[in-house]
Enzyme design. Structure first.
Site, PDB file in Angstrom:
ATOM      1  N   CYS A   1      75.527 -87.402 146.979  1.00 34.09           N
ATOM      2  CA  CYS A   1      75.589 -87.200 145.527  1.00 34.09           C
ATOM      3  C   CYS A   1      75.517 -85.708 145.221  1.00 34.09           C
ATOM      4  CB  CYS A   1      74.400 -87.843 144.824  1.00 34.09           C
ATOM      5  SG  CYS A   1      74.187 -89.564 145.161  1.00 34.09           S
TER       6      CYS A   1
ATOM      7  N   ASP B   1      44.058 -41.208 123.760  1.00 33.43           N
ATOM      8  CA  ASP B   1      45.138 -40.248 123.689  1.00 33.43           C
ATOM      9  C   ASP B   1      45.352 -39.958 122.201  1.00 33.43           C
ATOM     10  OD1 ASP B   1      47.347 -38.737 124.580  1.00 33.43           O
ATOM     11  OD2 ASP B   1      48.664 -40.360 123.948  1.00 33.43           O
TER      12      ASP B   1
END
Lengths: 125, 893
Positions: B167, B580
């Site tokens: 299949c 930062d």
């Protein structure tokens, strides 16, 4: 000490030793992953444990672990590969595929969510 | 009369045709001017001499199931047999124009390929090939053999009814024959096909139909399906546990009453053995119907040389039941004083453990609510514009570059950039940001967020697994697989736990049998069972994973992505946090505030000159200068010899003049005389503005002052961080005056200024050497080394670009207040984990000895196995419920 007490003591100690041997010292069988089309594939049946639970794979090649959970017991409903940051739910009576890329040689444990049921992935050159 | 356009294959009415042409005695009709023109260019290429061939074309079209698009798919034919198809294949990994030549050559070498050209610019190969000779996977092979990958879409489709290996072959072959399918593999184990295809050529329906025509059923596999599957399974499991519990509980009542004949005199009158047989008959169904899962589970684990909770309960209740069974049916085995039954114990333990499991299952289901909710956010369909028409298609079929239409109230299907229209969008579900965001042309939109009132069109930029939502889900799922280092001990213990408990129970039995009071066997058995039952490994095993599940999920709800247990654990120990400046404390969108020109130069002239040079730079300050010049409508000259000097500035040549633009350091190293402007630049710096010096031909020509305004919530966020007890430090490349001015505004005491980007990590290290555990907050791009050096890197993501590699924690929205929330959450989660671990350690280290009877010699206290089972059921429920408390986490004000 009565005779029955001596018998109970000795057989109890033997039983305890047996428990330790059976759960900790027993050598498990290893299974080598099958290599098809560049992918190492292993089928693992999950039923109170992982079968196989010692899997040998080669380094740097995708490993496809095909888990099939054959029970509904909640103990095995999740599998965790802590070193590969994978935690996956295994639905009962279904295949669940986990793909891993082993890039370092070594032994990597995998286990159920509560770390009671164990398996090991052994990565070789 | 119905006719077929020979170019595009469209079926049209000859009356409605745009035009027709006679060629070699036959009339051809066309649907559009462009088809007509193409036919005129080379009629021979499109003419088919026999009628059956035309039918073939039609059939082929039908099979394709796709609309024909001019220039993309045109079924053509120019001989009796040949059936040609033109394909456009996206290629991945082409880095140079010569790659195109390599691929072209490789494609042309394939027998059956008519023409092949590869366009490097749009990364696509255009191939015309003979359908009868080869199929698209052959082309793919050729491209792969040249060393490149194709960029098709990937589809997984479930197939039911695969019964044999043949299949697989049959389906794969049929799929590969569909023009536009590049790869097809069918996995019979998982019953699914993985198909790589070109979405502009193949539609899902065509693939489904091909499989169904072979006699198989297709099933849609999407992300939501396994979730649903899991959910229904959990519900079934929950129901079954509940039913088992009810059964055990109901039968336990008569069993319990029947075990105490002194309560009912008439029952006491019944002979003992008859009573026991009746109790046995009531208990056996409980064991079989309600308890069998423990015995089956224990046996399965045993076969794998492992032991779990089932082993403990199985052995415990099994021992009690077998003893009772023997006492009932083989009373001769025991002396009079040892004839005893424990049917009530057996049944009640099973009932209690089951109710514990029911509650645990219910609670555990809720620990992953957050992630399920995230997955559930994914839109199912999208409305895209294709060929000028609006189509509703499954979200999996949306391609990068598609124009997507979003109407009011709709969910945005994928990530992208707004092209036209404007609206406000509720992004809270993904970013945790409650205020809706305004969106207009050029803005990024995030998939799974909800459009409020306006409508707009956007270009899809990220689809499938690349979308922000998918990334978040993946990251949270990964995080939930990790463990906190604190759990290591618990992990080691739980790995050995059950067998050790069994050994402990055996030793308890021996001690009671040898040294205990009479009846020794009864006491030994009771303590043996109690030790087994009370030792619940679940509590220990669940302690950390449940807290991490809930904690990371809660984070995701607030737009905080935590990489895992380790990050959580370190984050709660932080002593210092480095922020930062640009983009973290400030908006990161600087603006030119002052222009001072010298030597009689016009202000605008100076600005235009600076902007001309900065045009090539990507520095945010440079962008501010360019933007300011553009706002003023200044025309910018062209700069040549541009070069950026990291951390200092830029230089280049404009109209033959060498221009130098940058900070004080740059001017000093270039030996430019600054004495006239030093005071002015000082003044700027004190106001928190960054002075930028401009020198033309080695002579100072002016200063630009650029200021980056402080974010509204920065001051508040820094106060919160200080409240948590952290030392807050600012780091910036700016000069110390500017930096200090900003620091003052937001109440930061310690500042590292004039730090080159590559030096940031060094300063983090310095803090670590001072004994600090350092968290670093940055935008995740140029701060990567510092983020990695820090004990906990916290990246502030902006828009859809979630930078997660270098950082342990990612904040989806650029909000500084989230840093404090993240740390508070990690503290709350760690506290929760510690409570759980302490609770379960305490429970087990106390419970087991008490169950073994250590208190008996001193106080005469012996735990009943029934109490033990209640404690065991309660322990795991307690742990999970405690973890669920984290869902109520709220950041402190």
């Amino acid at each position: 000490m009565r005779l029955d007490q001596i018998i109970v003591t000795i057989s109890g100690l033997f039983l305890a030793a047996g428990v330790i041997w059976y759960f900790f010292l027993y050598k498990r069988q290893t299974v080598r992953a099958k290599d098809t089309e560049g992918i190492q594939e292993v089928k693992i049946s999950v039923k109170g444990g992982y079968d196989p639970d010692l899997i040998v794979v080669k380094k740097d090649k995708t490993v496809r672990l095909n888990f099939y959970r054959e029970e509904t017991s909640s103990c095995t409903e999740v599998v965790v590969f802590p070193d590969f940051r994978v935690r996956k739910e295994l639905p009962a009576f279904q295949n669940t595929i986990i793909e891993i890329m082993p890039d370092k040689i070594g032994e990597y444990d995998f286990h159920c969510d509560m770390n009671m049921i164990h398996g090991k992935l052994i990565v070789e050159e | 009369m119905k006719v077929v356009d020979p170019i595009c294959g469209m079926k049209i009415d000859s009356e409605e045709a745009i035009g027709h042409l006679e060629h070699k005695g036959e009339t051809y009709y066309f649907c559009s001017d462009s088809c007509l023109e193409r036919f005129q260019e080379n009629p021979e290429q499109y003419v088919r001499s026999d009628v059956t061939a035309k039918k073939e074309v039609k059939m082929e079209k039908k099979k394709l199931g796709s609309k024909t698009k001019e220039g993309v798919t045109s079924l053509t034919g120019f001989s009796d047999q040949a059936n040609y198809l033109k394909l456009e294949i996206p290629i991945v990994g082409m880095s140079c124009a010569s790659c195109a030549v390599t691929i072209e050559k490789s494609l042309k070498d394939v027998e059956g390929v008519q023409t092949a050209s590869v366009n490097y610019a749009n990364q696509r190969a255009h191939v015309t090939y003979n359908l009868n000779e080869i199929s698209s996977p052959d082309l793919l092979k050729a491209i792969e053999s040249a060393g490149y990958q194709t960029g098709g879409a990937v589809l997984r489709i479930g197939i039911k009814g695969i019964s044999c290996a043949s299949c697989v072959d049959k389906i794969e072959k049929a799929l590969k024959k569909i023009p536009g399918v590049l790869k097809a593999t069918v996995n019979p184990g998982t019953e699914e096909a993985r198909i790589e295809y070109l979405p502009e050529m193949v539609q899902l329906n065509a693939i489904k139909k091909t499989i169904e025509d072979l006699g198989y059923q297709t099933v849609h596999i999407g992300d939501e399906i396994p979730e649903d599957r899991e959910k229904s399974q959990h519900e079934a499991e929950y129901k079954s546990l509940w039913h088992k519990f009810l059964f055990a509980a109901i039968l336990s009542v008569p069993i319990l009453i029947g075990s105490f004949p002194e309560w009912i005199p008439s029952w006491a009158a019944v002979p003992q053995q008859t009573r026991w047989i009746i109790l046995f008959a009531l208990t056996l169904p409980v064991l079989i119907l309600s308890g069998s899962q423990f015995y089956v589970g224990a046996w399965r684990a045993f076969r794998h040389h492992s032991a779990d909770m089932n082993t403990l309960i199985g052995v415990g209740t099994g021992a009690a039941f077998l003893y009772s069974f023997a006492a009932t049916f083989l009373p001769g085995l025991f002396p009079e004083n040892l004839r005893n039954v424990f049917y009530d114990t057996t049944a009640i333990i099973i009932a209690l453990i089951l109710i514990g499991k029911v509650l645990e299952a219910k609670a555990k289901g809720r620990t992953s609510d957050a992630i399920k909710r995230l997955i559930g956010l994914q839109a199912k369909t999208a409305r895209v514009v294709r060929d000028g028409k609006e189509l509703d298609i499954p979200v999996e079929e949306v391609l990068v570059g598609d124009t997507v239409v979003v109407r009011p109230g709709e969910k945005i299907p994928v990530d992208g950039i707004v092209e036209e229209g404007s609206s406000t969008v509720d992004e809270s579900m993904v970013t945790g940001e409650p205020t809706p965001a305004k969106k207009s042309r050029g803005d990024e939109v995030i998939g799974a967020t909800i459009n409020k009132i306006g409508s707009f069109k956007f270009k899809a930029a990220k689809v499938g697994k690349d979308t922000m939502l998918s990334q978040i889900v993946k990251m949270v799922q990964e995080a939930q697989s990790t463990k906190a280092p604190i759990q290591r001990l618990a992990d080691v213990i739980s790995g050995y736990f059950v067998p050790i408990v069994i050994v402990a129970a055996i030793l308890t039995f021996i001690v009671w049998y040898d040294f205990g009071p009479a009846p020794q066997l009864t006491f030994a058995l009771i303590t043996f069972v109690t030790v087994l039952i009370i030792a619940c490994p679940c509590a220990l095993g669940l302690a950390t994973p449940t807290s991490i599940m809930v904690g990371t999920g809660k984070g995701a709800e607030n737009g905080i992505l935590i990489k895992g247990g380790e990050a959580l654990e370190t984050a709660h120990k932080l002593t210092a946090i480095v922020l930062d400046k640009t983009g973290t404390i400030t908006l990161g969108k600087p603006d030119v505030t002052d222009v001072i020109s010298l030597n009689g130069m016009a202000k605008n002239e100076l600005l235009a000159l600076s902007a001309a040079l900065e045009k090539s730079s990507e520095h945010p300050l440079g962008e501010a200068i360019v933007e300011s010049a553009e706002e003023k409508g200044l025309t910018l000259a062209k700069a040549s010899d541009f070069s950026a000097i990291p951390g200092l500035g830029v230089k280049g040549t404009i109209d033959g003049q060498s221009v130098l633009l940058g900070n004080l350091k740059l001017m000093q190293t270039s030996q430019i005389d600054l004495k006239d402007v030093l005071d002015q630049s000082q003044a700027f710096a004190e106001q928190g503005k960054t002075p930028i010096f401009v020198a033309i031909n080695q002579k100072l020509s002016g200063i630009l002052a650029v200021a980056d305004p402080v974010k509204e919530d920065s001051k508040e966020a820094i106060r919160k961080l200080k409240d948590i007890g952290l030392e807050v430090i600012m780091i910036t490349g700016d000069n110390s005056k500017t930096a200090e001015a900003i620091a003052k505004q937001v109440n930061i005491d310690r500042v590292f200024a004039e730090v080159l980007p590559n030096e940031k990590a060094k300063y983090v290290k310095q803090l670590q050497q001072e004994g600090h555990i350092v968290g670093m907050v940055g935008d995740g791009l140029n701060d990567a080394p510092a983020l990695a050096q820090a004990d906990v890197g916290i990246a502030i993501g902006t828009g859809t670009d979630v930078a997660m590699e270098a950082s342990e924690i990612t904040l989806i929205k650029g909000k500084l207040t989230s840093v404090a929330t993240a740390i508070q959450l990690s503290k709350a989660t760690m506290r929760n984990i510690k409570q759980n671990l302490f609770g379960s350690f305490f429970y087990n280290s106390l419970g087991i000895p008490v169950a073994a009877g250590v208190l008996y010699p001193f106080f005469g206290i012996l735990l009943s196995p029934i109490i033990a089972s209640a404690a065991m059921a309660a322990s795991s429920v307690t742990v999970v419920s405690n973890a669920l408390r984290l869902r109520r986490f709220k950041a402190a004000a």
